[in-house]
Structures are given as structure tokens and as C-alpha cells.
Design a protein around this motif. Structure first.
Motif, short mmCIF file in Angstrom:
data_model
loop_
_atom_site.label_atom_id
_atom_site.label_comp_id
_atom_site.label_asym_id
_atom_site.label_seq_id
_atom_site.Cartn_x
_atom_site.Cartn_y
_atom_site.Cartn_z
N LEU A 1 0.82 -1.21 0.00
CA LEU A 1 0.00 0.00 0.00
C LEU A 1 0.86 1.26 0.00
O LEU A 1 0.54 2.23 -0.70
N TYR B 1 -7.94 -3.73 0.11
CA TYR B 1 -7.30 -2.44 -0.07
C TYR B 1 -6.83 -2.20 -1.50
O TYR B 1 -6.80 -1.06 -1.96
N TYR C 1 -6.91 1.40 -3.58
CA TYR C 1 -5.73 2.21 -3.87
C TYR C 1 -5.27 2.13 -5.32
O TYR C 1 -4.86 3.14 -5.90
N ARG D 1 0.91 4.14 -2.98
CA ARG D 1 0.75 5.57 -2.74
C ARG D 1 1.97 6.35 -3.23
O ARG D 1 1.83 7.45 -3.80
N ASN E 1 -12.19 -0.66 1.31
CA ASN E 1 -11.41 -0.60 2.54
C ASN E 1 -12.15 -1.23 3.70
O ASN E 1 -11.55 -1.89 4.55
#
Length: 218
Positions: free
Chosen positions: A13, A146, A150, A17, A141
Motif C-alpha cells: 500500500l 485495499y 488504492y 501511494r 477498505n
């Protein structure tokens, strides 16, 4: 979840990002190379308007879904999920309508030039797709999926715009603010459609009922 799986999830994750941040940075550099300063400002304004309006359009249900949806799923309360869906569409539609009227009034009555009017309208048009992505990200989420939150928002959507800008620079295409904003709007629509298709292929269990409820507005 074991510590190893948790660590891998966190690393993935964080990497997603960071990848999204790098795509955004290089996209801004490409915009500065391809467009005059006034048009770069118009593109950034449109993106800011789209982000703000999409946040308003979720009517606060995205953070609420993080706690409410798992509880309803665990209890098997289909009726409550239906009520949540109905309340979301009602409030989101009202928020979007009020915001649309406000932006339309600014475009019609404020002394803005054509570029800034285009930016405001483009932001408004892009907002529903971004709101859909934002809401479905919150749902994903809440289910601990996830990657479904994302990857589309941080990689796919900005990646489409980055690819367009990169190709324009590579092949020396003439690019205008209108073309950039059209791709920006299209990227939101494409990713929202991708999210819809991804969810509708997994609707056989109660776990994914809420996705169907949010997708099927009646």
C-alpha cells in the motif's frame, strides 16, 4: 492476519501511494512543458474543483461506510444495507445538485474568461466519476480489500493522464487545456466503469451485496 502478511500489505500500500505521488509529480512536469502557464493553472483548477465537488458529492458517506458497512455485513442486515444505499443516493444527489447550481451560477454570472469557465465546467463534469471511485474505495477498505481502493485511484486514473501527456511529449503532439481536461474526465469515467465491472463479477455472496446496492440506483 499474520505479521508477515500484514507487513507485506503495508509495504504494497505504501508503494502504491508512492507510485501515485510520483505519477502526479511527473504529470505536473509534463503539463508545464506542454502548456502555457495560464492553461496549466486552468487544468489545476479543474482538478481541484473535481476533487472538492467529488468530496461534497459523497455527502460524508465514504468515511461512514468504513464503520457501518462491516457491521451490517457481519450481522447480515440486508435491510440496513438497503437503507444505507437509499440514504446515500438521496443525500449525494442533493449535494451534487446544489453544487452544480453554485458552479453554474459562477460560470454564468461571474466575470470569468473562457479558459476558467472551461476549467470549472470540466471539474464539475469529472466530479461524479471521482465520487463513485471515492465511495467504492471506502467500501473496499471496509472489506479489507485495499488493492481495490488504492490501485484504481492512485495508479490507474492518474496513469491514464500521465500516459497521454508522455505520448504527447514523445511524438510532439499539440496539446491544449481542453484536450488534457477531456482525458482527465475520461480517466475518471474509465476507472469508475472498471470498478463497476470488477464489483459486479463478485455479487453472489452477502459480502459483496453492498457493492450491488451502490451500483444499482433505482
Amino acid at each position: 492476519m499474520s505479521f508477515r502478511r500484514l507487513a507485506l500489505a503495508v509495504i504494497n500500500l505504501v508503494g502504491i501511494r508512492m507510485g501515485g505521488a510520483m505519477i502526479g509529480l511527473f504529470s505536473q512536469i509534463l503539463l508545464a512543458r506542454l502548456l502555457p502557464p495560464s492553461e496549466v493553472g486552468a487544468v489545476f483548477l479543474a482538478m481541484s474543483v473535481a476533487a472538492m465537488v467529488s468530496l461534497i458529492a459523497t455527502a460524508g458517506y465514504a468515511p461512514l461506510a468504513l464503520t457501518v458497512v462491516p457491521r451490517y455485513l457481519a450481522l447480515g442486515r440486508r435491510g440496513l444495507l438497503q437503507a444505507f444505499r437509499a440514504a446515500y443516493w438521496r443525500d449525494a444527489s442533493a449535494a451534487m445538485m446544489v453544487t452544480t447550481l453554485a458552479i453554474a451560477g459562477a460560470v454564468l454570472f461571474l466575470p470569468l474568461d473562457a479558459v476558467w469557465r472551461m476549467a470549472l465546467l470540466a471539474g464539475l463534469i469529472a466530479a461524479p466519476g471521482l465520487a463513485f471511485i471515492r465511495m467504492n474505495g471506502a467500501i473496499a477498505n471496509s472489506m479489507r480489500r485495499y488493492h481495490m481502493s488504492y490501485v484504481p485511484d492512485f495508479l490507474l486514473r492518474p496513469g491514464i493522464l500521465f500516459a497521454f501527456l508522455g505520448l504527447a511529449l514523445l511524438f510532439q503532439f499539440h496539446v491544449s487545456a481542453f484536450a488534457v481536461l477531456a482525458v482527465f474526465i475520461a480517466s475518471g469515467v474509465v476507472v469508475a466503469g472498471f470498478r463497476s465491472e470488477e464489483h459486479t463479477s463478485e455479487l453472489q455472496s452477502l459480502r459483496h451485496l453492498v457493492c450491488r446496492l451502490l451500483l444499482e440506483k433505482k
